[in-house]
Design an enzyme around this catalytic site. Sequence first.
Site, PDB file in Angstrom:
ATOM      1  N   TYR A  64       0.682  -1.252   0.074  1.00 37.85           N
ATOM      2  CA  TYR A  64       0.234   0.033  -0.128  1.00 37.85           C
ATOM      3  C   TYR A  64       0.964   1.317   0.156  1.00 37.85           C
ATOM      4  O   TYR A  64       0.965   2.039  -0.879  1.00 37.85           O
ATOM      5  CB  TYR A  64      -0.854  -0.072   1.229  1.00 37.85           C
ATOM      6  CG  TYR A  64      -1.630   1.233   1.343  1.00 37.85           C
ATOM      7  CD1 TYR A  64      -2.848   1.189   0.493  1.00 37.85           C
ATOM      8  CD2 TYR A  64      -1.764   2.115   2.442  1.00 37.85           C
ATOM      9  CE1 TYR A  64      -4.000   2.091   0.653  1.00 37.85           C
ATOM     10  CE2 TYR A  64      -2.585   3.051   1.995  1.00 37.85           C
ATOM     11  CZ  TYR A  64      -3.884   3.422   1.560  1.00 37.85           C
ATOM     12  OH  TYR A  64      -4.597   4.219   1.675  1.00 37.85           O
ATOM     13  N   ASN A 113     -14.365  -0.938  13.441  1.00 37.32           N
ATOM     14  CA  ASN A 113     -14.178  -2.066  14.184  1.00 37.32           C
ATOM     15  C   ASN A 113     -14.933  -1.850  15.570  1.00 37.32           C
ATOM     16  O   ASN A 113     -15.715  -2.703  16.277  1.00 37.32           O
ATOM     17  CB  ASN A 113     -12.784  -2.648  14.565  1.00 37.32           C
ATOM     18  CG  ASN A 113     -12.335  -3.549  13.431  1.00 37.32           C
ATOM     19  OD1 ASN A 113     -13.215  -3.953  12.616  1.00 37.32           O
ATOM     20  ND2 ASN A 113     -11.091  -4.015  13.762  1.00 37.32           N
TER      21      ASN A 113
HETATM   22  P1  NAD Z   1     -12.596   2.032   0.177  1.00 37.47           P
HETATM   23  O1  NAD Z   1     -11.726   0.583   0.034  1.00 37.47           O
HETATM   24  O2  NAD Z   1     -14.072   2.028   0.846  1.00 37.47           O
HETATM   25  O3  NAD Z   1     -12.794   2.257  -1.242  1.00 37.47           O
HETATM   26  C1  NAD Z   1     -11.711   2.047  -2.554  1.00 37.47           C
HETATM   27  C2  NAD Z   1     -12.708   1.691  -3.723  1.00 37.47           C
HETATM   28  O4  NAD Z   1     -11.789   1.306  -4.824  1.00 37.47           O
HETATM   29  C3  NAD Z   1     -13.556   0.505  -3.394  1.00 37.47           C
HETATM   30  O5  NAD Z   1     -14.527   0.698  -3.946  1.00 37.47           O
HETATM   31  C4  NAD Z   1     -12.799  -0.840  -4.291  1.00 37.47           C
HETATM   32  O6  NAD Z   1     -13.798  -1.740  -4.797  1.00 37.47           O
HETATM   33  C5  NAD Z   1     -11.934   0.098  -5.334  1.00 37.47           C
HETATM   34  N1  NAD Z   1     -11.218  -0.473  -6.065  1.00 37.47           N
HETATM   35  C6  NAD Z   1     -10.031  -1.110  -5.312  1.00 37.47           C
HETATM   36  N2  NAD Z   1      -8.881  -1.754  -6.263  1.00 37.47           N
HETATM   37  C7  NAD Z   1      -9.753  -1.277  -7.590  1.00 37.47           C
HETATM   38  C8  NAD Z   1      -9.034  -1.568  -9.018  1.00 37.47           C
HETATM   39  N3  NAD Z   1      -8.072  -2.250  -9.400  1.00 37.47           N
HETATM   40  N4  NAD Z   1     -10.001  -0.957  -9.820  1.00 37.47           N
HETATM   41  C9  NAD Z   1     -11.027  -0.386  -9.666  1.00 37.47           C
HETATM   42  N5  NAD Z   1     -11.459  -0.094  -8.204  1.00 37.47           N
HETATM   43  C10 NAD Z   1     -10.788  -0.577  -7.542  1.00 37.47           C
HETATM   44  O7  NAD Z   1     -11.716   2.892   0.749  1.00 37.47           O
HETATM   45  P2  NAD Z   1     -11.681   4.384   1.141  1.00 37.47           P
HETATM   46  O8  NAD Z   1     -11.635   4.624   2.319  1.00 37.47           O
HETATM   47  O9  NAD Z   1     -12.942   4.858   0.424  1.00 37.47           O
HETATM   48  O10 NAD Z   1     -10.652   4.914   0.246  1.00 37.47           O
HETATM   49  C11 NAD Z   1     -10.535   5.799  -1.018  1.00 37.47           C
HETATM   50  C12 NAD Z   1      -9.117   6.191  -1.352  1.00 37.47           C
HETATM   51  O11 NAD Z   1      -8.873   7.177  -0.470  1.00 37.47           O
HETATM   52  C13 NAD Z   1      -8.320   5.082  -1.560  1.00 37.47           C
HETATM   53  O12 NAD Z   1      -7.405   5.376  -2.758  1.00 37.47           O
HETATM   54  C14 NAD Z   1      -7.110   5.299  -0.329  1.00 37.47           C
HETATM   55  O13 NAD Z   1      -6.064   4.714  -0.471  1.00 37.47           O
HETATM   56  C15 NAD Z   1      -7.208   6.839   0.129  1.00 37.47           C
HETATM   57  N6  NAD Z   1      -7.403   6.990   1.291  1.00 37.47           N
HETATM   58  C16 NAD Z   1      -8.511   6.652   2.270  1.00 37.47           C
HETATM   59  C17 NAD Z   1      -8.088   6.902   3.791  1.00 37.47           C
HETATM   60  C18 NAD Z   1      -9.156   6.552   4.786  1.00 37.47           C
HETATM   61  O14 NAD Z   1      -8.858   6.748   6.033  1.00 37.47           O
HETATM   62  N7  NAD Z   1     -10.239   6.292   4.275  1.00 37.47           N
HETATM   63  C19 NAD Z   1      -6.756   7.522   4.390  1.00 37.47           C
HETATM   64  C20 NAD Z   1      -5.834   7.933   3.170  1.00 37.47           C
HETATM   65  C21 NAD Z   1      -5.960   7.440   1.985  1.00 37.47           C
HETATM   66  N1  UDP Z   2      -6.604  -0.715  15.705  1.00 38.05           N
HETATM   67  C1  UDP Z   2      -7.038  -1.247  17.038  1.00 38.05           C
HETATM   68  N2  UDP Z   2      -8.049  -2.005  16.905  1.00 38.05           N
HETATM   69  C2  UDP Z   2      -8.868  -2.422  15.818  1.00 38.05           C
HETATM   70  C3  UDP Z   2      -8.512  -1.820  14.448  1.00 38.05           C
HETATM   71  C4  UDP Z   2      -7.310  -0.938  14.678  1.00 38.05           C
HETATM   72  O1  UDP Z   2      -6.576  -0.807  17.901  1.00 38.05           O
HETATM   73  O2  UDP Z   2      -9.783  -3.280  16.186  1.00 38.05           O
HETATM   74  C5  UDP Z   2      -5.530   0.494  15.729  1.00 38.05           C
HETATM   75  C6  UDP Z   2      -4.423   0.121  14.690  1.00 38.05           C
HETATM   76  O3  UDP Z   2      -3.457  -0.618  15.231  1.00 38.05           O
HETATM   77  C7  UDP Z   2      -3.903   1.430  14.334  1.00 38.05           C
HETATM   78  C8  UDP Z   2      -5.169   2.254  14.541  1.00 38.05           C
HETATM   79  O4  UDP Z   2      -6.071   1.682  15.231  1.00 38.05           O
HETATM   80  O5  UDP Z   2      -2.830   1.736  15.244  1.00 38.05           O
HETATM   81  C9  UDP Z   2      -5.727   2.877  13.423  1.00 38.05           C
HETATM   82  O6  UDP Z   2      -5.869   1.558  12.518  1.00 38.05           O
HETATM   83  P1  UDP Z   2      -6.610   1.810  11.183  1.00 38.05           P
HETATM   84  O7  UDP Z   2      -6.623   0.199  10.575  1.00 38.05           O
HETATM   85  O8  UDP Z   2      -8.016   2.197  11.105  1.00 38.05           O
HETATM   86  O9  UDP Z   2      -5.971   2.556  10.233  1.00 38.05           O
HETATM   87  P2  UDP Z   2      -4.241   3.032   9.994  1.00 38.05           P
HETATM   88  O10 UDP Z   2      -3.412   2.084  10.859  1.00 38.05           O
HETATM   89  O11 UDP Z   2      -3.995   2.343   8.515  1.00 38.05           O
HETATM   90  O12 UDP Z   2      -4.003   4.502  10.276  1.00 38.05           O
END
Ligand code: NAD
Ligand code: UDP
Length: 315
Positions: free
Chosen positions: A149, A194
């Site tokens: 990732y 979660n």
């Molecule tokens: P999510 O998993 O809900 O959404 C991602 C979407 O992309 C899904 O609908 C999935 O089916 C689609 N997808 C995955 N691989 C694909 C492919 N090869 N072709 C077409 N579609 C594909 O996640 P999200 O939280 O909505 O995240 C959206 C974007 O924002 C992602 O790029 C993620 O890396 C970025 N992002 C999210 C967070 C967060 O906290 N949610 C933080 C940082 C970055």
């Molecule tokens: N985490 C936790 N319990 C859970 C899921 C996540 O304590 O059931 C912790 C995880 O280890 C991390 C933080 O919560 O330190 C955020 O996790 P998440 O997967 O949401 O996001 P990211 O680690 O990608 O920031």
Amino acid sequence: MKIRTRKSALVTGGSGFIGSHLCTRLVDSDCDVLCLDNLYSGEKDNIAHLLDSPYFEFVRHDVTFPFYAEVDEIYNLACPASPIHYQRDPVQTTKTSVHGAINMLGLAKRTGAKILQASTSEVYGDPEIHPQTENYWGNVNPIGIRSCYDEGKRCAETLFMDYHRQHEVKTKIVRIFNTYGPRMHPNDGRVISNFMVQALQNKDITIYGDGSQTRSFCYVDDLVDALISMMATDDSVTGPINLGNPSEITIAEVAKMIVAITQSKSNISYVDIPLDDPKRRKPDIATAQKMLGWSPSLELENGLKMTAEYFKERI
Ligand code: NAD
Ligand code: UDP
Ligand code: UDP
């Protein structure tokens, strides 16, 4: 000859958590939206409310394969964001970020569309400077279980900047920090979903490690405001720009807050912390404030209350 008057946008990953909120906002603001998703971690239910709109189309497609369409703007969000999803098929995760970026940049190059990359705070890895500013290059393990990732997203940033320099594509990079809200998948494995599900079912809240690690959580509506503002910036604004809520909190405090909001009887259980789990994370958002006039407005407690309502309906 048909004259297009509405702005058109392609949203990859549009049926995911953030993507579905973005598609909704764009349709509501009179934009023609093409939502592309292979449903790897997204759901059709997330976009069901949009399917009747004449200004919304869904295409099931994998961004790692070429895709042809004529649009004005591309929001490239396709990529599973939760560790359990992106580690399920790590090779596909890297392909999605890298091949997906190449294909979408190729599309932007051919059509002249503006293109925005949803990058991530994970490009900073387990950060040695705090809070994280955009000029920090990060501390990322290139061979660990999160690397598919983190490194995929870092390479996508490289491609965005090189298509900009080499081919003058109108690129924009935002680095999104932890975002939460309705439509997070209940089995997504992220901390807010979660804890919400566990609390509402009065099951043990699983804190990984001792819960002293920190994150900074942004409500999804605030984030969508910023994505749209970034797309509207002048072509000279490429980013990267951090987007997130700078209000930092420990995971133990998040657990307490969610138990209180849901009036849960859950106990806390402490389990092993996953490898390479960053210890601290907090965005410096001075650039976003200056360039976009943006800062998040919703406090965590209020955002969690709205999110709890969603999970109550969902489970
Ligand atoms: P999510 O998993 O809900 O959404 C991602 C979407 O992309 C899904 O609908 C999935 O089916 C689609 N997808 C995955 N691989 C694909 C492919 N090869 N072709 C077409 N579609 C594909 O996640 P999200 O939280 O909505 O995240 C959206 C974007 O924002 C992602 O790029 C993620 O890396 C970025 N992002 C999210 C967070 C967060 O906290 N949610 C933080 C940082 C970055
Ligand atoms: N985490 C936790 N319990 C859970 C899921 C996540 O304590 O059931 C912790 C995880 O280890 C991390 C933080 O919560 O330190 C955020 O996790 P998440 O997967 O949401 O996001 P990211 O680690 O990608 O920031
Ligand atoms: N591409 C695409 N849609 C388009 C234009 C290009 O999916 O509308 C893909 C194309 O298949 C190629 C990639 O984007 O693999 C990169 O395109 P670029 O023009 O940069 O590279 P080239 O085609 O010269 O390899």
